[in-house]
Design an enzyme around this catalytic site. Structure first.
Site, PDB file in Angstrom:
ATOM      1  N   ASP A 217       0.860  -1.178   0.000  1.00  0.00           N
ATOM      2  CA  ASP A 217       0.000   0.000   0.000  1.00  0.00           C
ATOM      3  C   ASP A 217       0.908   1.244   0.000  1.00  0.00           C
ATOM      4  O   ASP A 217       2.132   1.156   0.088  1.00  0.00           O
ATOM      5  CB  ASP A 217      -0.946  -0.039   1.207  1.00  0.00           C
ATOM      6  CG  ASP A 217      -2.207   0.764   0.960  1.00  0.00           C
ATOM      7  OD1 ASP A 217      -3.249   0.461   1.546  1.00  0.00           O
ATOM      8  OD2 ASP A 217      -2.138   1.715   0.147  1.00  0.00           O
TER       9      ASP A 217
ATOM     10  N   GLU B 137     -10.762   6.628   4.268  1.00  0.00           N
ATOM     11  CA  GLU B 137      -9.754   6.003   5.130  1.00  0.00           C
ATOM     12  C   GLU B 137      -9.838   6.503   6.579  1.00  0.00           C
ATOM     13  O   GLU B 137     -10.932   6.690   7.109  1.00  0.00           O
ATOM     14  CB  GLU B 137      -8.369   6.224   4.521  1.00  0.00           C
ATOM     15  CG  GLU B 137      -8.248   5.604   3.116  1.00  0.00           C
ATOM     16  CD  GLU B 137      -6.825   5.536   2.632  1.00  0.00           C
ATOM     17  OE1 GLU B 137      -6.565   5.979   1.512  1.00  0.00           O
ATOM     18  OE2 GLU B 137      -5.972   5.019   3.370  1.00  0.00           O
TER      19      GLU B 137
HETATM   20  C1  GLC Z   1      -4.455   4.193  -0.061  1.00  0.00           C
HETATM   21  C2  GLC Z   1      -5.338   3.009   0.273  1.00  0.00           C
HETATM   22  C3  GLC Z   1      -5.425   1.979  -0.820  1.00  0.00           C
HETATM   23  C4  GLC Z   1      -5.240   2.646  -2.165  1.00  0.00           C
HETATM   24  C5  GLC Z   1      -3.835   3.210  -2.230  1.00  0.00           C
HETATM   25  C6  GLC Z   1      -3.568   3.944  -3.542  1.00  0.00           C
HETATM   26  O1  GLC Z   1      -3.761   4.604   1.084  1.00  0.00           O
HETATM   27  O2  GLC Z   1      -5.077   2.328   1.492  1.00  0.00           O
HETATM   28  O3  GLC Z   1      -6.707   1.350  -0.697  1.00  0.00           O
HETATM   29  O4  GLC Z   1      -5.438   1.695  -3.200  1.00  0.00           O
HETATM   30  O5  GLC Z   1      -3.558   4.071  -1.141  1.00  0.00           O
HETATM   31  O6  GLC Z   1      -4.376   5.074  -3.633  1.00  0.00           O
END
Ligand code: GLC
Length: 596
Positions: free
Chosen positions: A294, A487
């Protein structure tokens, strides 16, 4: 002779059966291609393929050639200017042109969070977020929605979506509850299959297919207290029973990538857990695609950045979403290999997996955008499917005296509430920007606009933000709930209605008008005390751009059929509350939903 023939027949059947059982993600031809390419690649080129950089952090275009990035992404809101489909296709093609100028001409794979439509792109159709899709209990429709999303993403050239989120949400305080299909592993598994098949189609090299990404491995929805990126404290049996089925389903459906979770399992960060990523996911489950980290998630591992990289790559991470300091990542990983802290075989395995997905996608043959598809973005045909998703996601929790469906020829309907006429609020997070935002952020139909279009010409529709002016109306419709978030910004300890909504309800109560409440929300809210003042209660989750779908049900063109994908708590003290709990006594149970 007959005996030999019989043996040959049995052997061929066994071989066919074993092939069928393995149903491998790859083919001998692809592996041969990868062998050839790998044998030519330098260590620098291999490490480059394991590097994913966000578009906003590329210091100069030449770096795409110099470092040979394996992937570029647009994190939430990383959009070209202007934010038009053509500009996205231009951006993609310009980056791909640079990638093809590297020594071996390995194309990039471009990733984006297309998690409820191609939601970064202005004008794209925005579907309900996953919690609403879970409420539909209609995997065929969900698959269709993902097929449409894949077309709109492919039109801009982009190859890879960071979805489906197969989190099993177990605590509504979690800010990402709405990204989950619900609290049931069975429901999540069913929708995981539908979404992977929808995005990836029957063949990944189909121009209308994009590669999917099951996320976030593993247990992101089960953290203690619903804390985003927190700690999931369960034994292995529970982890496997609740949080693993979605991945098994996605892998069986042929998912090409899996994203590791920021969260921890019993105190160990998933990004550094070799047992989970290598032994369980790649070994026991036989996952043959690649594991992506991530966003800057490896930086959260204990130790300095060099040790973060060593821990994560050795745990089984194949591609790192750096996403900014790519020189530092690349130099450290090269040094780790040269010093023997990361084996060459681990690097080769990671690069093999990445190239496998790129070959499956047909990127080497067709690296550029398919601009014939551009007119499809936001087209009426797509919007009609999204409108059906909205209709089928609606969950009717209360309908006193069958006040719904409403006649279309009432004298006056008074609409109110902060979410009645706000396309940004009804789309929620991950829309145009990372967090989403209120206001007229993209093309679509608000709930108020949908109501006005649905009623007869003799019906007067009035509106106020706070419910004032309702006196004398035949019925009041109050559209309440949450404003956009994403988030950790959505983590909440109190899920009560906010002061705007309480004021709206109070003004409507004083007006003494029958009241239909619609909730625009990413999760159950605590409405027990207000329930008596509602004649009807309809949950619309985060429906996206097609607000017409709500009017379709309000006025009876369609009956509500949605079912709760999560248990609805009476108060905060009940949370976490999930079906199967002892003393299970929610306000509305998992699976509840009225119809006409
Ligand atoms: C974010 C998320 C993830 C996402 C990634 C790219 O922090 O946790 O779900 O796909 O970054 O945007």
């Amino acid at each position: 002779m007959k005996r030999i023939w019989a043996v040959l027949v049995v052997l061929s059947m066994l071989f066919a059966c074993s092939n069928e059982l393995n149903d491998s993600f790859t083919t001998p031809a692809i592996e041969k291609e990868i062998d050839r390419l790998l044998s030519q690649m330098t260590l620098e080129e291999k490490v480059g393929q394991m590097t994913q950089v966000d578009i906003r952090y590329i210091k100069k275009p030449e770096d795409v050639i110099k470092y040979g990035f394996g992937s570029i992404l647009s994190g939430g809101g990383a959009t070209p200017t202007p934010n038009t489909p053509e500009a996205w296709a231009d951006l993609y093609d310009s980056l791909q042109t640079l990638a093809l100028r590297t020594r071996l001409g390995i194309p990039i794979i471009y990733g984006i969070d297309a998690v409820h439509g191609h939601n970064n792109v202005k004008g794209a159709v925005i579907f309900p977020h996953n919690i609403g899709m879970g409420a539909t209990r209609n995997p065929d429709l969900v698959k269709k929605a993902c097929e449409i999303t894949a077309v709109e993403v492919a039109a801009t050239g982009i190859d890879w979506t960071f979805g489906p989120c197969v989190a099993v949400t177990r605590d509504e305080r979690w800010g990402r509850t709405y990204e989950s299909f619900g609290e049931s592993p069975d429901l999540v598994s069913e929708m995981a299959k539908a979404e992977v098949e929808g995005f990836q189609g029957t063949s990944l090299d189909d121009p209308l297919s994009i590669v999917a990404c099951a996320k976030h491995f593993i247990g992101d929805g089960g953290t203690t207290g619903g804390v985003d990126q927190g700690n999931t404290e369960v034994d292995e049996e529970t982890l496997r029973k609740i949080h693993l089925p979605g991945y098994i389903s996605a892998i069986k459906a042929g998912v090409g990538t899996i994203m590791a979770s920021y969260s921890s399992w019993n105190g160990i960060k998933c990004h550094g857990n070799k047992y989970l990523i290598t032994t369980l996911l790649k070994g026991e489950l036989g996952f043959e695609g690649f594991v992506v980290s991530d966003w800057a998630a490896i930086d959260q591992l204990p130790g300095d950045y060099r040790s973060d990289i060593k821990t994560a790559i050795n745990a089984g991470i194949d591609m790192v979403m750096v996403p900014d300091k790519y020189e530092e990542f690349i130099s450290n990983l090269i040094d780790l290999v040269e010093k023997g802290d990361v084996s060459q075989s681990r690097i080769d395995d990671a690069v093999r997996r990445i190239l496998r997905v790129k070959f499956k996608l047909g990127l080497f043959e067709n690296p550029f955008s398919n601009r014939d598809l551009l007119p499809k973005i936001g087209c009426e045909e797509h919007r009609m499917i999204a409108r059906q998703c909205v209709r089928e996601s609606l969950v009717l929790l209360k309908n006193k005296n069958n006040i719904l469906p409403l006649p279309k020829n009432l004298k006056r309907i008074h609409v109110s509430g902060k979410n009645a006429d706000d396309i940004g609020n009804q789309c929620g997070g991950w829309t145009i920007t990372w967090q989403g935002s209120s206001g007229n952020i993209t093309d679509g139909t608000t709930i108020l606009q949908g109501i006005k279009k649905a009623v007869s010409s003799e019906t007067k529709v009035t509106y106020s933000f706070d419910g004032s002016g309702a006196e004398g109306a035949d019925v009041a419709i109050a559209v309440l709930g949450e404003r956009p978030y994403a988030e950790m910004k959505g983590d909440r300890q109190d899920l009560s209605l906010d002061s705007d909504d309480l004021r709206t309800l109070e003004n409507l109560r004083k007006a003494n008008v029958p009241t239909v409440v619609i909730l625009i929300t990413g999760r159950p809210l605590i409405i027990t005390e207000q329930l008596d003042s509602m004649d009807a209660l309809l949950v619309a989750w985060l429906p996206g751009t097609e607000g017409d779908g709500i009017a379709d049900v309000l006025f009876g063109d369609f009956s509500p059929k949605g079912k709760l994908p999560v248990s609805w708590p009476r108060d905060m003290s009940q949370i976490p509350i999930n079906i199967g709990d002892a003393n299970y006594d929610p306000l509305f149970p998992y699976g509840f939903g009225l119809t006409y």
